[in-house]
Design an enzyme around this catalytic site. Structure first.
Site, mmCIF file in Angstrom:
data_model
loop_
_atom_site.group_PDB
_atom_site.id
_atom_site.type_symbol
_atom_site.label_atom_id
_atom_site.label_comp_id
_atom_site.label_asym_id
_atom_site.label_seq_id
_atom_site.Cartn_x
_atom_site.Cartn_y
_atom_site.Cartn_z
ATOM 1 N N GLY A 1 63.751 52.941 -15.814
ATOM 2 C CA GLY A 1 63.079 53.063 -17.101
ATOM 3 C C GLY A 1 64.050 53.394 -18.219
ATOM 4 N NE ARG B 1 62.594 68.164 -15.149
ATOM 5 C CZ ARG B 1 63.511 67.303 -14.690
ATOM 6 N NH1 ARG B 1 63.604 66.100 -15.222
ATOM 7 N NH2 ARG B 1 64.317 67.632 -13.712
ATOM 8 C CE LYS C 1 60.850 60.688 -20.742
ATOM 9 N NZ LYS C 1 61.184 61.380 -19.528
ATOM 10 C CB ILE D 1 54.830 53.961 -19.862
ATOM 11 C CG1 ILE D 1 55.310 52.644 -19.253
ATOM 12 C CG2 ILE D 1 53.308 54.041 -19.908
ATOM 13 C CD1 ILE D 1 54.872 51.383 -19.983
ATOM 14 C CG HIS E 1 57.184 57.038 -11.761
ATOM 15 N ND1 HIS E 1 56.500 58.179 -12.068
ATOM 16 C CD2 HIS E 1 58.495 57.377 -11.707
ATOM 17 C CE1 HIS E 1 57.351 59.186 -12.189
ATOM 18 N NE2 HIS E 1 58.566 58.731 -11.974
HETATM 19 P P1 AMP Z 1 61.959 59.959 -12.139
HETATM 20 O O1 AMP Z 1 60.939 60.017 -11.059
HETATM 21 O O2 AMP Z 1 61.661 60.831 -13.310
HETATM 22 O O3 AMP Z 1 63.377 60.102 -11.618
HETATM 23 O O4 AMP Z 1 61.890 58.483 -12.722
HETATM 24 C C1 AMP Z 1 62.028 57.356 -11.887
HETATM 25 C C2 AMP Z 1 62.171 56.134 -12.744
HETATM 26 O O5 AMP Z 1 60.999 55.995 -13.558
HETATM 27 C C3 AMP Z 1 63.356 56.205 -13.704
HETATM 28 O O6 AMP Z 1 63.983 54.939 -13.763
HETATM 29 C C4 AMP Z 1 62.717 56.570 -15.011
HETATM 30 O O7 AMP Z 1 63.442 56.129 -16.140
HETATM 31 C C5 AMP Z 1 61.395 55.840 -14.902
HETATM 32 N N1 AMP Z 1 60.415 56.455 -15.814
HETATM 33 C C6 AMP Z 1 60.038 57.752 -15.857
HETATM 34 N N2 AMP Z 1 59.172 57.960 -16.876
HETATM 35 C C7 AMP Z 1 59.002 56.764 -17.485
HETATM 36 C C8 AMP Z 1 58.247 56.320 -18.606
HETATM 37 N N3 AMP Z 1 57.489 57.149 -19.315
HETATM 38 N N4 AMP Z 1 58.319 55.016 -18.937
HETATM 39 C C9 AMP Z 1 59.107 54.154 -18.243
HETATM 40 N N5 AMP Z 1 59.841 54.510 -17.182
HETATM 41 C C10 AMP Z 1 59.799 55.794 -16.797
#
Ligand code: AMP
Length: 281
Positions: free
Chosen positions: A147, A187, A149, A176, A37
């Site tokens: 991301g 998670r 990801k 990342i 993030h």
């Molecule tokens: P989330 O909180 O899991 O919904 O993720 C929020 C944003 O952070 C999304 O756009 C994800 O793709 C990005 N994100 C989560 N993990 C990673 C990571 N390891 N590397 C890059 N972006 C990430």
């Protein structure tokens, strides 16, 4: 840095920034922030005058048997990370602020959402598109950061923005990883020590797939087989999917020619993890 819980506060703040002629970047998240993030926030801070980070565990994108209740939350820590990174505003609404009692409008997509994660999470992308569309209307950013990801999500949001003329630049950011290769994820906190070790099979398997492609393998079936064999060698791992798809349409390909997304979803114990790579020549 401010923390806003209401849509009205966000609107008022953004209006002031706009009057000053400032540009605005948005980083949508579900919180429990980590380096992944942070990389999005860092990029947004570089490219915009003001950055809004939304922290919202969106109930609409979770299926009835999924981990909505247990999803990790820590606003205080998240706010500290956002402030340190240079964000100007954290938007942290309660579900009732986003979805009033008679809420009944959705953003849905006929293509891109049926395969990959959409197969085992049939209502997921409707929830994602709806909440992201709402965030776009609330924050009206110039740019929004996602991301790789969540590669399918990135493709879906790009498609939605194009279909519905949001006029917002979608910036995709690289994955990342932990030092040992595991893609960072909120998670990952669900994994016990043994599962954490087993989870390395995802990045290891993808690395082998990538190696074969670098060596000239163009048969998607062979790539899928090589990845599958490695994952199946890990007793704690259970495959949800291993797929090679066109990076624009997310349709499966048999022969690798244009840009492809190689994506996997694997259960490690009860925790479902995703990872991927994109080859763009
Ligand atoms: P989330 O909180 O899991 O919904 O993720 C929020 C944003 O952070 C999304 O756009 C994800 O793709 C990005 N994100 C989560 N993990 C990673 C990571 N390891 N590397 C890059 N972006 C990430």
């Amino acid at each position: 840095m401010k923390i806003a819980e209401t849509i009205r506060e966000v609107r008022e703040q953004v209006k002031k920034w706009r009057q000053e002629g400032l540009s605005v970047g948005l980083v949508p998240t579900m919180g429990y922030l980590h380096e992944g993030h942070k990389s999005l926030i860092d990029r947004a801070v570089q490219e915009n005058d003001r950055v809004v980070v939304s922290v919202f565990v969106n109930p609409m994108q979770f299926g009835p048997k999924e981990d909505l209740a247990s999803y990790p939350r820590d606003l205080k820590r998240d706010a500290a990370i956002c402030e340190e990174a240079g964000a100007a505003l954290v938007f942290h609404p309660e579900p009732e602020e986003m979805y009033h009692d008679d809420f009944s409008s959705y953003v849905d997509m006929n293509t891109l959402t049926g395969g990959l994660c959409g197969k085992s999470r049939p209502i997921h992308f409707r929830g994602v598109c709806t909440v992201v569309a709402k965030l776009f209307h609330i924050v009206t950013p110039d740019r929004a950061y996602f991301g790789q990801k969540d590669a399918q999500q990135l493709a879906v949001i790009r498609h939605m923005v194009n279909d519905l003329n949001f006029g917002i630049e979608i910036v995709g950011c690289p994955i990342i990883r932990e030092k040992d290769g595991l893609a960072k994820s909120s998670r990952n906190t669900y994994l016990d020590a043994q599962e954490r070790q087993a989870a390395l099979v995802l990045s290891r398997a993808l690395k082998e797939g990538r190696r074969r492609m670098d060596e000239g393998e163009t048969d998607a079936g062979n790539i899928i087989q090589a990845i599958t064999e490695i994952i199946e060698s890990e007793p704690l791992a259970k495959i949800d999917y291993v797929e090679v798809v066109d990076w624009n349409t997310l349709e499966p390909v048999s022969e690798i020619q244009d840009a492809v997304l190689v994506a996997i979803a694997v259960y490690i114990g009860k925790t479902r993890l995703i990872d991927n790579f994109i080859v763009s020549e």
